[in-house]
Scaffold this motif. Structure first.
Motif, PDB file in Angstrom:
ATOM      1  N   UNK A  60       0.694  -1.149  -0.097  1.00 12.06           N
ATOM      2  CA  UNK A  60      -0.165  -0.068  -0.239  1.00 12.06           C
ATOM      3  C   UNK A  60       0.922   1.265  -0.089  1.00 12.06           C
ATOM      4  N   UNK A  61       2.165   1.247   0.617  1.00 13.61           N
ATOM      5  CA  UNK A  61       2.812   2.458   0.786  1.00 13.61           C
ATOM      6  C   UNK A  61       4.186   2.577  -0.510  1.00 13.61           C
ATOM      7  N   UNK A  62       4.000   1.515  -1.494  1.00 13.75           N
ATOM      8  CA  UNK A  62       5.126   1.437  -2.119  1.00 13.75           C
ATOM      9  C   UNK A  62       5.011   2.661  -3.106  1.00 13.75           C
ATOM     10  N   UNK A  63       4.162   3.227  -3.704  1.00  4.69           N
ATOM     11  CA  UNK A  63       4.228   4.206  -4.648  1.00  4.69           C
ATOM     12  C   UNK A  63       4.997   5.459  -4.127  1.00  4.69           C
ATOM     13  N   UNK A  64       4.873   5.871  -2.716  1.00  4.31           N
ATOM     14  CA  UNK A  64       5.452   7.235  -2.398  1.00  4.31           C
ATOM     15  C   UNK A  64       6.887   6.807  -2.028  1.00  4.31           C
ATOM     16  N   UNK A  65       7.229   5.611  -1.789  1.00  2.00           N
ATOM     17  CA  UNK A  65       8.701   5.471  -1.523  1.00  2.00           C
ATOM     18  C   UNK A  65       9.355   5.271  -2.842  1.00  2.00           C
ATOM     19  N   UNK A  66       8.877   4.720  -3.881  1.00  2.00           N
ATOM     20  CA  UNK A  66       9.447   4.719  -5.192  1.00  2.00           C
ATOM     21  C   UNK A  66       9.546   5.926  -6.016  1.00  2.00           C
ATOM     22  N   UNK A  67       8.523   6.732  -5.491  1.00  2.00           N
ATOM     23  CA  UNK A  67       8.486   8.152  -6.447  1.00  2.00           C
ATOM     24  C   UNK A  67       9.722   8.859  -5.606  1.00  2.00           C
ATOM     25  N   UNK A 110      -0.511   1.272   7.640  1.00  2.00           N
ATOM     26  CA  UNK A 110      -0.488   1.979   5.974  1.00  2.00           C
ATOM     27  C   UNK A 110      -1.654   1.823   5.533  1.00  2.00           C
ATOM     28  N   UNK A 111      -2.443   2.883   5.488  1.00  2.00           N
ATOM     29  CA  UNK A 111      -3.832   3.040   4.849  1.00  2.00           C
ATOM     30  C   UNK A 111      -3.959   2.030   3.440  1.00  2.00           C
ATOM     31  N   UNK A 112      -5.155   1.424   3.304  1.00  2.00           N
ATOM     32  CA  UNK A 112      -5.305   0.981   2.209  1.00  2.00           C
ATOM     33  C   UNK A 112      -5.452  -0.757   2.350  1.00  2.00           C
ATOM     34  N   UNK A 113      -5.854  -1.377   1.013  1.00  2.00           N
ATOM     35  CA  UNK A 113      -5.741  -2.726   1.281  1.00  2.00           C
ATOM     36  C   UNK A 113      -4.656  -2.958  -0.001  1.00  2.00           C
ATOM     37  N   UNK A 171      -7.354   8.304  -9.020  1.00  2.00           N
ATOM     38  CA  UNK A 171      -8.069   9.285  -8.335  1.00  2.00           C
ATOM     39  C   UNK A 171      -7.924   8.738  -6.761  1.00  2.00           C
ATOM     40  N   UNK A 172      -8.373   7.554  -6.571  1.00  9.14           N
ATOM     41  CA  UNK A 172      -8.801   6.779  -5.193  1.00  9.14           C
ATOM     42  C   UNK A 172      -7.441   6.736  -4.287  1.00  9.14           C
ATOM     43  N   UNK A 173      -6.246   6.380  -5.257  1.00 11.45           N
ATOM     44  CA  UNK A 173      -4.953   6.248  -4.352  1.00 11.45           C
ATOM     45  C   UNK A 173      -4.217   7.477  -4.230  1.00 11.45           C
ATOM     46  N   UNK A 174      -4.638   8.623  -4.817  1.00 12.92           N
ATOM     47  CA  UNK A 174      -4.402  10.051  -4.699  1.00 12.92           C
ATOM     48  C   UNK A 174      -4.894  10.400  -3.148  1.00 12.92           C
ATOM     49  N   UNK A 175      -6.088  10.278  -2.965  1.00  4.24           N
ATOM     50  CA  UNK A 175      -6.558  10.471  -1.686  1.00  4.24           C
ATOM     51  C   UNK A 175      -5.914   9.861  -0.614  1.00  4.24           C
ATOM     52  N   UNK A 176      -5.573   8.271  -0.941  1.00  2.00           N
ATOM     53  CA  UNK A 176      -5.068   7.363   0.080  1.00  2.00           C
ATOM     54  C   UNK A 176      -3.894   7.914   0.351  1.00  2.00           C
ATOM     55  N   UNK A 177      -2.961   8.572  -0.458  1.00  2.00           N
ATOM     56  CA  UNK A 177      -1.696   9.201  -0.616  1.00  2.00           C
ATOM     57  C   UNK A 177      -1.608  10.123   0.594  1.00  2.00           C
ATOM     58  N   UNK A 178      -2.588  10.906   0.700  1.00  2.00           N
ATOM     59  CA  UNK A 178      -2.616  11.990   1.575  1.00  2.00           C
ATOM     60  C   UNK A 178      -3.265  11.534   3.071  1.00  2.00           C
ATOM     61  N   UNK A 179      -3.889  10.399   3.109  1.00  2.00           N
ATOM     62  CA  UNK A 179      -3.875   9.722   4.465  1.00  2.00           C
ATOM     63  C   UNK A 179      -2.590   9.117   4.873  1.00  2.00           C
ATOM     64  N   UNK A 180      -1.721   8.556   3.993  1.00  2.00           N
ATOM     65  CA  UNK A 180      -0.486   8.011   4.232  1.00  2.00           C
ATOM     66  C   UNK A 180       0.529   9.024   4.547  1.00  2.00           C
ATOM     67  N   UNK A 181       0.519  10.040   4.106  1.00  2.00           N
ATOM     68  CA  UNK A 181       1.308  11.393   4.381  1.00  2.00           C
ATOM     69  C   UNK A 181       1.056  11.760   5.610  1.00  2.00           C
TER      70      UNK A 181
END
Length: 319
Positions: A51-58, A91-94, A300-310
């Motif tokens: 669930x938290x991979x995108x932020x780390x990879x980016x 980490x928020x999300x599934x 769009x969904x994962x953009x909102x979840x990214x804010x929650x992860x931040x």
């Protein structure tokens, strides 16, 4: 759970470690200094919640790790780790619903490579479809659908639009056009030979074919099926659960339509050519639109979840 293997230039290793240590999605980190010979640098490995991979990879991409080093992303099929379980809870999300965009983009580039293997599968699938139409066999039609490799390139159109990758869009479009044109041309030559030796006659093309008539008779259901199949296929590609992908290949009549176009060309039957071409274009359009829409919703969904992860990372750092 995902496993990251990072070959990091030594000058960037501390920043890499800081990123991993600060993320609540990371459950384990190990570093071996000067372990990498080519490129020269350090080896960093980490286990992270999907669930938290995108932020780390980016963040690693923004650092430029991939320019002078490399980032390998590997799924972990089975794992036993209390810290890993806690990282997934933090980490928020599934995990099953999460989309790792780097993996999706890489797969799209792989699936749109115009190579001998792709063209061979396209040619054989279209040829098999034409035989299935001549003998009016639904079983062979299904076989041709499964054999056709075109879905990866169609899905890549949606990835290119959502992720703003014009190079991928051009590459996927070229692969689709060249693949279908060459496979139809090759099958047409085969049908002409078969016609010359008397294996296929005009009645095989224009006569009643109750089991395969849907191939050249597009209607509203053709578009609806293409939309549903593409949405299911994209979800199978982007999700950790991939069981639905095979259903896509036996739902949409792209390759069979191409096979019937070849038959129509070989015998000069305009109605077959027009009906099958319309079916082909309708299916590709429906699949491309549905793939784009599905990916756009996921982004769009994962953009909102990214804010929650931040926010979760901020809370984690403040402890």
């Amino acid at each position: 759970m995902l496993h990251l293997r990072i070959l990091s230039p030594s000058i960037l290793t501390q920043d890499v470690l800081a990123c991993l240590v600060d993320s609540p999605a990371v459950s384990g980190i190990a570093v071996t200094r000067e372990a990498s010979v080519e490129p020269v640098g350090d080896l960093v490995v980490a286990d992270i919640a999907r669930e938290g991979a995108n932020e780390i990879i980016d963040f690693l991409r923004d650092l430029g790790v991939h320019q002078d080093g490399s980032i390998h992303i590997e799924p972990v099929r089975s794992w036993l780790s209390r810290s890993g379980f806690e990282a997934e809870k933090r980490t928020p999300g599934s995990s099953a619903d999460s989309v790792v965009w780097a993996d999706v983009a890489q797969r799209s580039y792989d699936d749109t490579e115009l190579n001998w293997t792709y063209l061979s599968f396209m040619g054989m699938a279209t040829l098999l479809a034409s035989i299935a139409i001549v003998i009016d066999s639904q079983i062979l039609i299904i076989g041709a659908m499964v054999l056709g490799p075109e879905f990866g390139a169609i899905a890549a159109l949606g990835v290119a639009l959502v992720r703003k990758r014009p190079t991928l869009l051009v590459r996927a479009s070229r692969t689709l056009v060249v693949g279908f044109v060459l496979s139809i041309a090759t099958t047409t030559l085969f049908v002409l030979v078969a016609r010359a030796v008397g294996w296929v006659v005009i009645d095989d093309v224009t006569g009643p074919r109750p089991s395969t008539a849907f191939i050249y008779s597009p209607d509203k259901w053709s578009f609806i099926v293409a939309v549903i199949a593409a949405a299911a296929g994209v979800l199978s590609i982007t999700s950790a659960k991939t069981g639905g992908l095979s259903g896509v290949f036996i739902s949409v009549t792209t390759v069979p339509a191409a096979g019937n176009v070849a038959l129509g060309i070989a015998f000069g039957v305009g109605t077959e050519i027009w009906g099958s071409t319309l079916q082909l274009l309708l299916n590709i359009t429906g699949m491309a639109v549905a793939g784009w829409a599905t990916l756009a919703i996921q982004q769009s969904v994962w953009a909102r979840l990214s804010a929650r992860r931040a926010a979760a990372i901020d809370r984690f750092r403040s402890r």
